[in-house]
Scaffold this active site. Structure first.
Site, PDB file in Angstrom:
ATOM      1  N   SER A 277      44.575  10.187  15.293  1.00 34.72           N
ATOM      2  CA  SER A 277      43.317  10.927  15.228  1.00 34.72           C
ATOM      3  C   SER A 277      42.431  10.481  16.378  1.00 34.72           C
ATOM      4  O   SER A 277      42.441   9.314  16.766  1.00 34.72           O
ATOM      5  CB  SER A 277      42.637  10.638  13.895  1.00 34.72           C
ATOM      6  N   LYS A 283      44.457   6.256  11.598  1.00 36.25           N
ATOM      7  CA  LYS A 283      45.294   7.357  11.137  1.00 36.25           C
ATOM      8  C   LYS A 283      46.644   7.461  11.844  1.00 36.25           C
ATOM      9  O   LYS A 283      46.740   7.272  13.044  1.00 36.25           O
ATOM     10  CB  LYS A 283      44.562   8.684  11.338  1.00 36.25           C
TER      11      LYS A 283
END
Ligand code: ARG
Length: 466
Positions: A277, A283
């Site tokens: 991300s 992430k």
């Protein structure tokens, strides 16, 4: 650039007409099929005395030169022409002169393009099968390593009964196996040669359609010339087969996405098949699986678009049918990359066996087996079901599993419980005692794997020989 049909016209084609009408931007992909078909057509014309053998020989040599030059990157397909057929013919005439103008004798672009598409789809069904067989190899490897990796089996996405990783992937092996078979069926049905059907009503020349069909590797010529130039069933069939493949890939992707979530942690997708991300540094997202799931809609769209295009077309050929190509190419490219990516992702994915087994342990996946246990003690199944239902409710209140209960607690629900209950409803026995054909128990699973290995080896061999 001159079109093949200028004679009857006094005015130039409008620019917008050219934009909507010209297909070379995409049908240039059919160059190899187009030229191969023309080579056989020319040989047949010579053999039948429709043109001289010498002219046929020069046409063949010219076309072979064009084929080689495009393959070798020495000749670029110019998009100034209307379509690939016009380009090849113009290039032939440029190379060999007037003999080149004889190539189109006894032929229409309608049967020519029908041939090109059949040859192309035939080749592509085989390529898709190749990719599926590779994927099946990877699925089977997971099955072989997963016979004692326990995991929960789900219905309604609620834990249901324990299974194994081998069993779960065995289900996908079967799906992809049917996909491989479907492509063979599709290929068998399309394996008829439309060339010689002319524009729609055959020709007056003494064509040898059997020869052309044989030389191009078809089982026989098609039966009806109107059907031959207006049939695109085989493209639709192939796109349906691709849609089913995508549906299977999409379901598996959905599972990978769920298994990869923080809540499940059943799997870890390799870095190569995930992305991050731009804002959340922690992430690691399952984008490849999500894209496969997403692209499924696109392939369905291609299928639907072609079905819709075809539904109102009167016999025989109409230009609407030119729309078959972009839909087909898009579906093929999309499905093929998705199969390859699924294969690569599964080849590198890590299964967290401990997490999966722990998950299979809770959530009362052994409740059916507990009921079955009471049945072995003489309790009718319906009563046993009710007893275990209350037992589960008690466990939920106590925040315990069935295996955590003492004999004293158990006996409050049924006098038939005994010490052997603990063993009967352990994770291992819940799985291992399921040995009917197709069930997850080791004995049944090993047999399933053996049969699957055999099937795969046989099909890889058969495929290589084709
Ligand atoms: N580009 C056309 C197609 O893909 C080729 C056939 C053209 N036939 C015709 N009569 N204009 O369908």
């Amino acid at each position: 650039m001159a079109q093949l049909w200028g004679g009857r016209f006094t005015k130039q084609t409008d620019d917008l007409t050219r934009i909507i009408n010209d297909s070379i931007g995409f049908d240039k992909r059919l160059w190899e099929e187009d030229i191969s078909g023309s080579i056989v057509h020319a040989s047949m014309l010579g053999k039948q005395g429709i043109i001289s053998e010498e002219a046929a020989g020069r046409i063949k040599a010219g076309l072979e030169g064009i084929l080689d030059d495009i393959a070798g990157g020495r000749l670029e397909i110019s998009e100034d022409y209307e379509d690939i057929h016009s380009f090849v013919e113009a290039e032939l005439i440029r190379r060999i002169g007037d003999d080149g103008k004889k190539l189109h004798t006894g032929r229409s672009r309608n049967d020519q393009v029908a041939l090109d598409m059949r040859l192309f789809i035939k080749k592509e069904t085989s390529q898709t099968q190749d990719l599926l067989l590779q994927l099946e190899g990877t699925v089977l490897d997971i099955m072989e390593k997963g016979t004692d990796v326990f995991m929960p089996g789900f219905t309604h996405l609620q834990k249901a009964q324990p299974v194994t990783l081998a069993h779960h992937f065995g289900a996908y092996f079967e799906m992809f196996k049917r996909d491989v078979q479907r492509l063979s069926d599709c290929r068998e049905r399309l394996n008829y040669c439309p060339l010689g059907s002319g524009a729609l009503a055959g020709t007056t020349y003494p064509l040898d359609r059997d020869y052309v069909a044989r030389e191009l590797g078809f089982a026989a010529p098609t039966a009806n010339s109107m059907d031959s130039v207006s049939d695109r069933d085989y493209v639709i069939e192939y796109l349906s087969a691709l849609s089913l493949i995508m549906m299977h890939l999409s379901r598996l992707s959905e599972e990978v996405i769920i298994w990869n979530s923080n809540e499940y942690r059943f799997v870890e997708i390799d870095d190569a098949y995930s992305t991050g991300s731009s804002i959340m540094p922690q992430k690691k997202n399952p984008d490849v699986a999500e894209l496969i799931r997403g692209k499924t809609g696109r392939v369905y769209g291609d299928l639907l678009s072609l079905l819709t295009t075809m539904k109102g077309i009167p016999l025989a050929y109409d230009k609407d049918m030119q729309e078959d190509k972009e839909a087909a190419f898009d579906a093929i490219d999309t499905a093929n990359i998705c199969i390859r990516l699924m294969d690569a992702m599964l080849g590198t994915i890590k299964f967290n066996a401990d997490v999966m087994a722990a998950s299979a342990m809770n959530g009362f996946t052994n409740a059916t087996d507990a009921a079955d246990y009471l049945v072995t003690k003489g309790v009718p199944f319906r009563d046993a079901h009710a007893v275990i239902g209350s037992l589960v409710l008690y466990c939920i209140e106590q925040n315990k599993g069935i295996l955590d209960l003492t004999m004293e607690e158990l006996r409050r629900f049924s006098e038939f419980f005994d010490e052997d209950l603990y063993d009967a409803v352990s994770l291992e026995s819940c799985v291992e005692r399921r040995i009917t054909k197709g069930a997850p128990g080791r004995a049944a699973m090993e047999e399933e794997i053996r049969i699957s290995r055999e099937w795969l080896a046989e099909h890889i061999e058969k495929h290589a020989a084709e």
